[in-house]
Design an enzyme around this catalytic site. Structure first.
Site: not given
Ligand code: HSE
Length: 433
Positions: A21, A137, A139, A195, A206, A210, A307
């Site tokens: 990112v 959250v 992306g 990640e 993850d 979120k 992404g």
């Molecule tokens: N590792 C996270 C996912 C990236 O796969 O959604 C974005 O938070």
């Protein structure tokens, strides 16, 4: 609130973390420095990362900092962007330092906001500076702004969806290509979805970070990770995916938060979703979310949840808000008025379950399985028995009627104890959607 007394050249961005990112944000700002609606420019003035390798962007005008905390407190930046990740260590220290120095902070760090959101929000609000986290959250999908701002007048009852692109990609690819978990995970990592530590993704953590943030925004509390029940996808086998499909379902990692009294029931778990449901149709690394409110009813959005380019666009939107001088609390209300969102008592919850068994091929096994279910007062909704495998074992899969988690656990124990059952039954929830 925007941290600058007067306009004097481009907004000076201090960027810590140059991963997928961070690298995409460098490119974005190099290509489109005047993206903010006011036309004011933003430029990278300082960077900090683990290595100084070439990111394909000229950074000669930016100061290099080995220590992100020093960058965060530098008088030569106007805004601090934290893309290091992790709830503790340098990310937390640098964000705290920037807020203490009176600088607006933008972060994509869901672990940090889910774990220390309330404390950081209190600090930001006491300092009168922004703490924005749109990129944390979904992306590139603006779920945070939507709940915090667009739905501030709504009484949201539930948020349910797919919040981890890596898990969604893995489950979709396992089904599509009939490949195993490890091989597909490696591909997700190569594509830049995962990640740094893949257990954060595949363990469900993850997605939990979120959904805990979305729940706080939706129901008017502070994030409370302790309220979430978390189960990842590592135990989902290809055979489960195939058998679920035969029964008309697809397995997805579902994150859900439902308002209950003054708290919320928050869960992340693999779940069966009917094949025709929009959440079953959201494949690859997509994220998707249903929001249900008292006034607005139910609506759905889906988009790139991971992404570089998509997530960098969300960071840029926060930079634009800082430039515009946006003033709003970090969550829905001033942090001083918030308490961590209370978890719900799930004892009364009843869900359908998918149970997959591997049994020996002999008479009376089905009768014994039904008896074990009956003992736990769990009744069968649908049932599928597959032909005998080379091993001499027979896969059986059944879907129960709604039952409490305790009753399903008891049924699994009874079935697992049967002599003809060769491995512990696999249980996967059927999503309540
Ligand atoms: N590792 C996270 C996912 C990236 O796969 O959604 C974005 O938070």
């Amino acid at each position: 609130m925007n941290g600058r007394a007067a306009v004097r050249g481009p907004w000076r961005i201090g960027l810590a973390g140059l991963g997928v990112v961070g690298g995409a944000l460098l490119k974005f700002l190099a290509e489109q420095p005047d993206f903010a609606p006011s036309g004011e420019r933003a430029a990278i003035a300082g960077v900090s990362a683990r290595s100084q390798k070439d990111r394909g962007v000229d950074l000669s005008a930016a100061a290099w900092f080995d220590d992100p905390v020093a960058l965060a407190g530098s008088p030569d930046i106007d805004v601090f962007v934290e893309l290091i990740g992790g709830s503790e260590g340098p990310a937390r220290a640098a964000v705290t330092a920037a807020l203490k120095a009176g600088k607006p902070v933008i972060t994509a760090n869901k672990a940090l906001i889910a774990t220390h959101g309330l404390e950081l929000a209190k600090l930001a609000e006491a300092q009168g500076v922004a703490l924005f986290y749109e990129a944390a959250v979904m992306g590139g999908v603006p779920a945070v702004k939507l709940l915090r701002e667009g739905l501030v007048g709504e009484h949201v009852q539930s948020v349910v969806g797919i919040l981890n692109g890596t898990c969604n990609f893995i489950l979709s690819e396992m089904e599509r290509s009939e490949r195993g978990f490890a091989e597909v995970l490696a591909e997700a990592q190569k594509l830049g979805y995962a990640e740094a530590d893949p257990t954060t993704d595949v363990g469900g953590f993850d997605a939990a970070h979120k959904i805990v943030i979305l729940a706080a925004l939706a129901f008017g509390g502070a994030p409370n990770l302790g309220a979430a029940e978390i189960e990842g996808i590592a135990a989902v086998d290809l055979i489960d995916i195939k058998l679920a499909r035969e029964l008309g379902y697809r397995i997805k990692l579902i994150a859900s938060a439902e308002r209950e009294g003054t708290g919320a029931s928050i869960r992340v778990n693999p779940a069966l979703v009917p094949l025709g449901h929009p959440l079953a149709q959201a494949g690859g690394a997509l994220n998707a979310l249903f929001i249900e409110g008292r006034r607005i009813g139910r609506f759905y959005m889906q988009g790139p949840g991971a992404g570089g380019a998509a997530t960098a666009a969300a960071v840029a939107a926060d930079i634009a808000d800082v430039i515009a001088g946006a003033r709003r609390p970090v969550f829905q209300r001033p942090a001083g008025d918030l308490a961590p969102l209370k978890g719900a008592d799930r004892a009364g919850h009843r869900d359908k379950a998918f149970l997959r068994l591997m049994v020996r091929d002999r008479p009376g096994v089905i009768a014994a399985v039904s008896e074990a279910l009956a003992k736990a007062e769990v009744s069968i909704d649908s049932f599928l028995q597959k032909p005998v495998e080379d091993s001499g074992h027979v896969p059986i899969v059944l879907i129960t009627h709604p039952a409490s988690a305790a009753a399903i656990a008891e049924a699994v124990d009874h079935i697992g104890a049967l002599e003809a059952v060769v491995e512990r039954p696999r249980r996967i929830r059927v999503a309540r959607i």
